[in-house]
Scaffold this active site. Structure first.
Site, PDB file in Angstrom:
ATOM      1  N   CYS A 112      -4.021   1.244  11.241  1.00  0.00           N
ATOM      2  CA  CYS A 112      -3.362   1.585   9.975  1.00  0.00           C
ATOM      3  C   CYS A 112      -3.079   0.374   9.095  1.00  0.00           C
ATOM      4  CB  CYS A 112      -2.073   2.355  10.251  1.00  0.00           C
ATOM      5  SG  CYS A 112      -2.326   3.866  11.203  1.00  0.00           S
ATOM      6  N   HIS A 251       2.530   1.798   4.366  1.00  0.00           N
ATOM      7  CA  HIS A 251       1.660   2.741   5.075  1.00  0.00           C
ATOM      8  C   HIS A 251       2.441   4.024   5.274  1.00  0.00           C
ATOM      9  CE1 HIS A 251      -0.443   4.823   8.169  1.00  0.00           C
ATOM     10  NE2 HIS A 251       0.331   4.409   9.152  1.00  0.00           N
ATOM     11  N   ASN A 281      -0.378  11.414   7.456  1.00  0.00           N
ATOM     12  CA  ASN A 281      -0.722  10.033   7.784  1.00  0.00           C
ATOM     13  C   ASN A 281      -2.238   9.891   7.740  1.00  0.00           C
ATOM     14  OD1 ASN A 281      -1.341   7.603   9.067  1.00  0.00           O
ATOM     15  ND2 ASN A 281       0.210   7.827  10.649  1.00  0.00           N
TER      16      ASN A 281
END
Length: 329
Positions: A112, A251, A281
């Site tokens: 990520c 993020h 996500n």
């Protein structure tokens, strides 16, 4: 001196939506449980015919169009992804062909945090006068790594792609980037099967090793500890302070994490970009997706200072301090 600046941002999301109501029919969960713990209402799912390179190519082509950059003028393509089309060739090479580019192309996997890692590479090569224009894409098809009987992971992730064009500039745009990794936490977030350590077998498939496995509590603890620290480090390296930050663009892993990180940095909630509700996500795609959302909202102005921050499997983490050089959308 040559500086690196972001000259466009774009995103692409699949049309199919997977809502919390849909998940209620698939697994033991509820809309309230998901929203109160993650902030997610829905996430996007790629079409069966699409792979990560397809999403990457669509976001990348739009970013080039917005920057007014022709395919032949791109010096390098970097694709950050945790869900490559295949082990090789790289997703970047596949996306390169789909966009009609001819430049060098490669993937980077920092989970990520991959977009931050890729941005650092792009900015560094431009500042060294080796390149002029770099296309950076974060793209994922994470829903294909989900066990839809595991309510702790299947409610979190979605598919999407985001891209930025980074170019040489007389005006400083990417002010500093600070990266980190802690391999001691590598077992906290994994897809254990299918690599050289555990080549896929029928037995491993039956055990679900092809899916995402996560220790959510420990990842949360790591994120809220590491991200404030690395953000302060990046700000110090850029000669700025927290008081100079106009927007925190984290993020988009979990609403609780993004808001807690903002609180620990003393940044008010209205200055923390929280775009997870409608996308879930999306790993490497989440920061450029959130940045594009902020740009299109009209709230982002030339001269604003942004802290782009990420964390992910590895465990990796990083922060980029960016001065926005584009005018409002």
């Amino acid at each position: 001196m040559t500086y690196a600046a972001i000259t466009s941002v774009a995103s692409w999301l699949p049309e199919r939506r997977l809502t919390n109501a849909d998940l209620e029919r698939m697994v033991d969960t509820s809309d309230e449980w998901i929203r109160t713990r993650t902030g997610i209402s829905e996430r996007r799912v790629a079409d069966d015919a699409d792979a990560t390179s397809d999403l990457a190519a669509r976001a990348g082509a739009l970013a080039l169009e917005r920057a007014g950059v022709a395919p032949g003028d791109v010096d390098m393509l970097i694709v950050a992804t945790s869900t490559p089309d295949m082990a090789f060739p790289s997703t970047a090479c596949l996306a390169q062909a789909k966009m009609g580019l001819t430049c060098p192309a490669f993937d980077i996997n920092a989970a990520c945090t991959g977009f931050i890692y890729a941005l650092e590479l792009a900015a560094s090569m431009i500042e060294a006068n080796r390149l002029t224009t770099v296309l950076v894409i974060g793209a994922e098809v994470l829903t294909r790594l989900l066990d839809f009987t595991d309510r702790t992971t299947c409610v979190l992730f979605g598919d999407g792609a985001g891209a930025v064009v980074v170019q040489a500039s007389d005006e400083a745009g990417v002010l500093s980037v600070h990266l980190g990794a802690d391999g001691g936490g590598a077992d906290l977030l994994t897809v254990p099967g299918g690599g050289s350590a555990l080549p896929m077998t029928a037995e491993l498939l039956s055990q679900g090793t092809q899916y995402i496995h996560m220790n959510g509590n420990e990842v949360y603890k790591f994120a809220v500890r590491a991200i404030p620290r690395v953000t302060k480090q990046a700000l110090a390296e850029s000669g700025l302070s927290l008081a100079d930050v106009d927007w925190l663009v984290p993020h988009q892993a979990n609403e609780r994490i993004t808001l807690t990180v903002g609180e620990r940095l003393g940044i008010s909630h209205d200055r923390v970009v929280n775009a997870i509700a409608m996308t879930g996500n999306t790993s490497t795609a989440s920061i450029p997706l959130a940045l594009d959302d902020l740009q299109r909202s009209g709230k982002l102005h030339a001269g604003d200072v942004l802290a782009l921050v990420g964390f992910g499997a590895g465990l990796t983490y990083g922060a980029a301090i960016v001065r926005w050089t584009l005018k409002e959308a």
